[in-house]
Scaffold this motif. Structure first.
Motif, PDB file in Angstrom:
ATOM      1  N   GLU A  14       0.844  -1.205   0.000  1.00 36.24           N
ATOM      2  CA  GLU A  14       0.000   0.000   0.000  1.00 36.24           C
ATOM      3  C   GLU A  14       0.875   1.250   0.000  1.00 36.24           C
ATOM      4  OE1 GLU A  14      -3.976  -1.524   2.414  1.00 36.24           O
ATOM      5  OE2 GLU A  14      -2.264  -0.737   3.557  1.00 36.24           O
ATOM      6  N   GLY A  17      -6.825   6.664   7.577  1.00 37.82           N
ATOM      7  CA  GLY A  17      -7.231   5.442   6.900  1.00 37.82           C
ATOM      8  C   GLY A  17      -6.697   5.343   5.481  1.00 37.82           C
ATOM      9  N   TYR A  18      -6.473   4.104   5.055  1.00 36.26           N
ATOM     10  CA  TYR A  18      -5.959   3.873   3.704  1.00 36.26           C
ATOM     11  C   TYR A  18      -6.895   4.447   2.644  1.00 36.26           C
ATOM     12  CZ  TYR A  18      -4.414   1.692  -0.591  1.00 36.26           C
ATOM     13  OH  TYR A  18      -4.002   1.493  -1.871  1.00 36.26           O
ATOM     14  N   GLU A  19      -8.194   4.346   2.865  1.00 35.55           N
ATOM     15  CA  GLU A  19      -9.158   4.859   1.878  1.00 35.55           C
ATOM     16  C   GLU A  19      -8.970   6.366   1.675  1.00 35.55           C
ATOM     17  OE1 GLU A  19     -10.088   3.043   4.617  1.00 35.55           O
ATOM     18  OE2 GLU A  19     -10.286   1.128   3.551  1.00 35.55           O
ATOM     19  N   ARG A  20      -8.734   7.082   2.756  1.00 34.98           N
ATOM     20  CA  ARG A  20      -8.515   8.534   2.660  1.00 34.98           C
ATOM     21  C   ARG A  20      -7.204   8.828   1.931  1.00 34.98           C
ATOM     22  NH1 ARG A  20      -9.900  13.467   4.246  1.00 34.98           N
ATOM     23  NH2 ARG A  20      -8.443  14.887   5.239  1.00 34.98           N
ATOM     24  N   ALA A  56      -5.727   6.850  -0.190  1.00 33.09           N
ATOM     25  CA  ALA A  56      -5.869   6.449  -1.585  1.00 33.09           C
ATOM     26  C   ALA A  56      -6.586   7.539  -2.382  1.00 33.09           C
ATOM     27  CB  ALA A  56      -6.613   5.125  -1.695  1.00 33.09           C
ATOM     28  N   ALA A  57      -7.554   8.211  -1.762  1.00 34.69           N
ATOM     29  CA  ALA A  57      -8.292   9.282  -2.436  1.00 34.69           C
ATOM     30  C   ALA A  57      -7.432  10.528  -2.617  1.00 34.69           C
ATOM     31  CB  ALA A  57      -9.546   9.624  -1.642  1.00 34.69           C
ATOM     32  N   CYS A  63      -6.168  13.695   9.596  1.00 33.93           N
ATOM     33  CA  CYS A  63      -7.377  12.875   9.666  1.00 33.93           C
ATOM     34  C   CYS A  63      -8.572  13.789   9.395  1.00 33.93           C
ATOM     35  CB  CYS A  63      -7.491  12.216  11.041  1.00 33.93           C
ATOM     36  SG  CYS A  63      -7.752  13.376  12.404  1.00 33.93           S
TER      37      CYS A  63
END
Length: 127
Positions: A8, A99-102, A104-105, A112
């Motif tokens: 990641e 978070g990884y989703e944040r 990644a976006a 945060c």
């Protein structure tokens, strides 16, 4: 502390580096005239006022876009520095994990959601 897997982290670092190259190319190429690299096209005295106003609006838009790209470039450089320091993925405000989703976006994000919201509210009030 950081819960990103090595794959990641490598993917996010690659995306940051690719976007950095794109921004540098745009800043040196498309917006080069904003920074004085290319001389502006001269309008003769016979130029219509609408043409002059249109050219000025276009120049102002390119300058705003260049500022936006430069700001993003600075955020990317800061993210790459956090990767090098082993701090990437931790909020610069509170230290909690992002978070990884944040990431990644927006791989250059430094805060945060809670800290980013507070930061934006504080910045809005100061304006």
């Amino acid at each position: 502390m950081i819960t990103l897997t090595s794959s990641e982290l490598a993917l996010l670092q690659q995306r940051l580096c690719e976007r950095r190259r794109e921004l540098l190319a745009a800043l040196h190429g498309e917006y080069g005239d904003v920074a004085g690299a290319r001389p502006p096209e001269a309008l003769g005295p016979e130029s219509h006022p609408d043409e002059t106003a249109s050219r000025k609006a276009g120049d102002e838009l390119r300058a705003a876009l260049a500022r936006h790209d430069f700001d993003e470039l600075q955020q990317i450089d800061a993210a790459l520095a956090r990767i090098a320091a082993g701090l990437y993925g931790a909020c610069v405000g509170c230290g909690d994990l992002i978070g990884y989703e944040r990431l990644a976006a927006a791989p250059y994000t430094a805060r945060c959601v809670s800290c980013q919201t507070a930061f934006e509210q504080h910045r809005y009030i100061r304006q």
